[in-house]
Design an enzyme around this catalytic site. Structure first.
Site, mmCIF file in Angstrom:
data_model
loop_
_atom_site.group_PDB
_atom_site.id
_atom_site.type_symbol
_atom_site.label_atom_id
_atom_site.label_comp_id
_atom_site.label_asym_id
_atom_site.label_seq_id
_atom_site.Cartn_x
_atom_site.Cartn_y
_atom_site.Cartn_z
ATOM 1 N N THR A 195 0.847 -1.186 0.000
ATOM 2 C CA THR A 195 0.000 0.000 0.000
ATOM 3 C C THR A 195 0.885 1.239 0.000
ATOM 4 O OG1 THR A 195 -1.762 1.193 1.166
ATOM 5 C CG2 THR A 195 -0.192 -0.002 2.530
ATOM 6 N N HIS A 242 2.311 -11.582 14.291
ATOM 7 C CA HIS A 242 3.334 -12.155 15.159
ATOM 8 C C HIS A 242 3.037 -13.607 15.528
ATOM 9 C CE1 HIS A 242 6.870 -11.996 17.405
ATOM 10 N NE2 HIS A 242 6.593 -11.071 18.330
#
Length: 416
Positions: free
Chosen positions: A331, A387
């Site tokens: 992006t 994560h």
């Protein structure tokens, strides 16, 4: 009657919202013509006629929610269109000498044809066009034609309709927290609602963290400047930044494949292909069309793919196949002036790279003569990652590889 139904849209999409009708009641519709436009959670879809006919009834209005298989309109395949063009005006016959008739009765002069309210009027295409331009109702036009056909000159004699009244101002609501302040209540579009719920879900479901780095774009800007004209001439597309970033991301994904994966229950699905989503801002919200097999494309093919997808996104021409899948997303908030941001993962993907504005900054540069300060075009880049799959050290090293590849773009060119 022929029923026009909402077709199968895509997997997991069962409904949409009508945003506009493309045909009015009474219009002729040919097989394959688009009748209405429906907004779904991902793209806008045109509903087309499977058979020809005249649109007799709209079963649904704009802003109505419709489900797959639901009837939205009725077509009559035996009716004639209310706006069908009349035959072209016949040319006057050539005069022929005739013998004078004795005591031939003279017919009475023709009177203007009377029109019945609500009855279909026969008018030439030129007359209908002029009536639209002047805002004239054909039911109020009188013609001397004995068959009641309306010509352009009949419409021309009519005074122009009074201008339509200005639309009423949008109602203002009273702020419940501060009754003295006016506010405007605007309903969110279906796509905006979907974007909102998916972004919230991504933040709640993923253990999302972001790591940052900065890139010196001196080498890339030099290549773009040097190759600009030749690249456009050869490929008919500009050499932008996105092809460099796409190639750099693919290179880094090959070194850290878990950033090209997703979670499925207690399993990891590691993808061995590189379909890179490119986020595009539109008036209806952010969409992420996908550049397929980016690792197999050269720079020109990537730039052309991104250009084509962006045009389709901004003209509501994207299809479900354009948006389906994607293994990683890029992006670019820099196009709007962003200096630094934390992009949100495009679930079920586990990584997204954020680009930002290019700013000239003083940078310490190592040279044979020693360190010195130079003004360089710099960009902050951000990697948001899940994560649960990706460790912090992997994310940092991933971003370092992206940085190195961008600062040494000849490596990207050699790998293409």
């Amino acid at each position: 009657m022929i029923e026009v139904k909402v077709p199968e849209l895509a997997e997991s999409i069962t409904e949409g919202t009508i945003v506009r009708w493309l045909v009015d009641v009474g219009n002729q519709v040919n097989q394959g013509d688009d009748i209405a436009e429906i907004e779904t959670d991902k793209v806008n879809v045109q509903i087309s006629a499977e058979q020809a006919g005249v649109l007799k009834k709209k079963e649904k209005d704009v802003d109505d929610t419709v489900e797959v298989g639901e009837v939205i309109a009725l077509l009559d395949d035996n009716a004639e269109s209310d706006v069908a063009a009349a035959p072209a005006d016949p040319a006057p016959p050539a005069a022929k000498p005739e013998k004078p008739a004795a005591a031939t009765p003279v017919p009475p002069a023709a009177e203007p044809a009377a029109h019945v309210p609500g009855r279909q009027q026969i008018a030439s295409p030129a007359a209908r066009r002029l009536a639209r331009e002047k805002g004239v109702d054909l039911n109020t036009v009188h013609t001397a034609d004995p068959l009641g056909r309306i010509r352009a000159n009949d419409v021309a004699r009519q005074p122009e309709a009074a201008p339509a009244p200005a639309p009423a101002a949008k109602p203002l609501f009273i702020d419940q927290q501060d009754p003295g302040k006016p506010v405007e209540r605007i309903k969110m579009t279906r796509r905006r609602q979907t974007i909102a719920s998916r972004l919230v879900a991504a933040q709640h479901e993923a253990a999302m963290l972001t790591t940052f780095n900065e890139v010196d774009l001196t080498a890339i800007m030099a290549i773009r400047k040097r190759r600009k004209e030749a690249f456009i001439k050869e490929h008919d597309v500009k050499l932008g930044f996105m092809s460099f970033f796409t190639k750099a991301v693919v290179g880094a994904l090959k070194s850290f494949p878990l950033l090209n994966a997703e979670i499925s229950g207690t399993d990891l699905i590691v993808k061995k292909y590189y379909d890179i989503g490119i986020a595009v801002a539109t008036d209806q919200g952010l969409v992420v069309p996908v550049v397929r097999d980016a690792d197999r494309l050269n720079f020109a093919e990537i730039e052309q793919s991104i250009k084509d997808l962006a045009v389709k996104a901004r003209t509501n021409k994207l299809t479900f196949s354009d948006l389906k899948g994607g293994t990683f997303t890029i992006t670019n908030g820099g196009t709007f002036g962003s200096l630094l941001s934390t992009p949100i993962i495009n679930a079920p993907q586990v990584g997204i790279l954020g680009m930002h504005g290019i700013k000239k900054r003083p940078i310490a540069v190592e040279t044979p003569e020693g360190d010195k300060i130079e003004i360089r075009p710099m960009m902050y880049i951000a990697l948001s990652y899940d994560h649960r799959i990706v460790d912090g050290s992997e994310a940092v090293r991933f971003l370092v590889i992206v940085k190195k590849l961008l600062e040494d773009p000849e490596t990207l060119l050699l790998e293409s």
